[in-house]
Write a protein that holds these residues in place. Sequence first.
Motif, PDB file in Angstrom:
ATOM      1  N   SER A  16       0.833  -1.196   0.000  1.00 36.86           N
ATOM      2  CA  SER A  16       0.000   0.000   0.000  1.00 36.86           C
ATOM      3  C   SER A  16       0.872   1.252   0.000  1.00 36.86           C
ATOM      4  CB  SER A  16      -0.895   0.007   1.238  1.00 36.86           C
ATOM      5  OG  SER A  16      -1.465   1.275   1.438  1.00 36.86           O
ATOM      6  N   SER A  69       0.051   4.309   0.685  1.00 37.82           N
ATOM      7  CA  SER A  69      -0.260   5.157   1.838  1.00 37.82           C
ATOM      8  C   SER A  69       0.358   4.611   3.113  1.00 37.82           C
ATOM      9  CB  SER A  69      -1.774   5.305   1.993  1.00 37.82           C
ATOM     10  OG  SER A  69      -2.411   4.043   2.033  1.00 37.82           O
ATOM     11  N   THR A 109       4.238   5.108   2.849  1.00 35.31           N
ATOM     12  CA  THR A 109       4.678   6.498   3.013  1.00 35.31           C
ATOM     13  C   THR A 109       4.512   6.976   4.446  1.00 35.31           C
ATOM     14  OG1 THR A 109       4.012   6.941   0.718  1.00 35.31           O
ATOM     15  CG2 THR A 109       4.412   8.839   2.135  1.00 35.31           C
ATOM     16  N   TYR A 135       3.695  11.383  -0.700  1.00 37.14           N
ATOM     17  CA  TYR A 135       2.672  10.356  -0.913  1.00 37.14           C
ATOM     18  C   TYR A 135       2.128  10.419  -2.339  1.00 37.14           C
ATOM     19  CZ  TYR A 135      -1.868   8.229  -1.266  1.00 37.14           C
ATOM     20  OH  TYR A 135      -2.931   7.506  -1.721  1.00 37.14           O
ATOM     21  N   TRP A 154       2.240   7.351  -4.960  1.00 34.09           N
ATOM     22  CA  TRP A 154       0.987   6.853  -5.555  1.00 34.09           C
ATOM     23  C   TRP A 154       1.058   6.921  -7.075  1.00 34.09           C
ATOM     24  CZ3 TRP A 154      -2.480   9.295  -8.809  1.00 34.09           C
ATOM     25  CH2 TRP A 154      -3.671   8.601  -9.054  1.00 34.09           C
TER      26      TRP A 154
END
Length: 278
Positions: A169, A171, A174, A220, A224
């Motif tokens: 992931s 998120s 990070t 982030y 992403w």
Amino acid sequence: MDLVVLLVVLLSALLQTGWNVLLKLRLDPLSALTLVVLGGGAVALPVALALGPPEPVLWPWMAGSMSAHLAFYGCLVGAYARADLGLVYPVARGGALLMTAAIAILVLHEPVRPIGVAGIALLSASVLVTAWHSRGEATQAAALALALGSGAAVTAFSLIDGTAGRLGSPSVYTAWLFVADAVLVALGLMLWKGTGFFGPVRRHWALALIGGAMLFVSYYLCVWAMTRAPISLVAAVRESSVLFSAGFAVWVLHEKLRPERLLAAVLVVAGVTLIKLH
């Protein structure tokens, strides 16, 4: 590149420039960078706790990224102590862009078409043109060397983070990376400078949270984006921050507006346009 991803990376670039400008305002580079890193950790902590611990597969990637961050922080602080934002930022980011793109395309074999390579080339030219005025200044040699060192560190953690974001992931990765970074930097500074170093710094807690939030969100968004597009293209578009950097350098830091910065702006627009068409 998808329009949404492109806009996200441009926002990341704007925020990236914002926290770099904070390093040249009010405080010395080390204190300012400390504020931003600790502020980023403070902002990321509630997010990390809410998301839960990172997957074990991400741990070695986090360790590698943290090591590259320490090298980046050290080189960046040293460079900003010796030269202005208008020189250090373009050299650091331009070097990072060229190295990241070369490794991602030639070693990782990312699928980038000729039009994308042309866009990368134009963005590379924009950051190098911005620093052209300092090419003959022997007194800037140390600053240039440190700026290139920070660029190499950026290349390392860009490739690490882009890979890690695809393994787990983005998120979670990070958020915990920022918390770990803040803890590592705080411990390192306590051993190096002692606890007294934090006395004057903590009075600027609001600045720390603002800069830290910009750094965290910018980072982030970039991680992403690298899960949605080739790392080389994301890295290239993010270096459009050289355009924002030139603007901040003139309007906020009152540095001189030079013709090469205007030329760099044209190259940025052209490069981003080509990558959008990729």
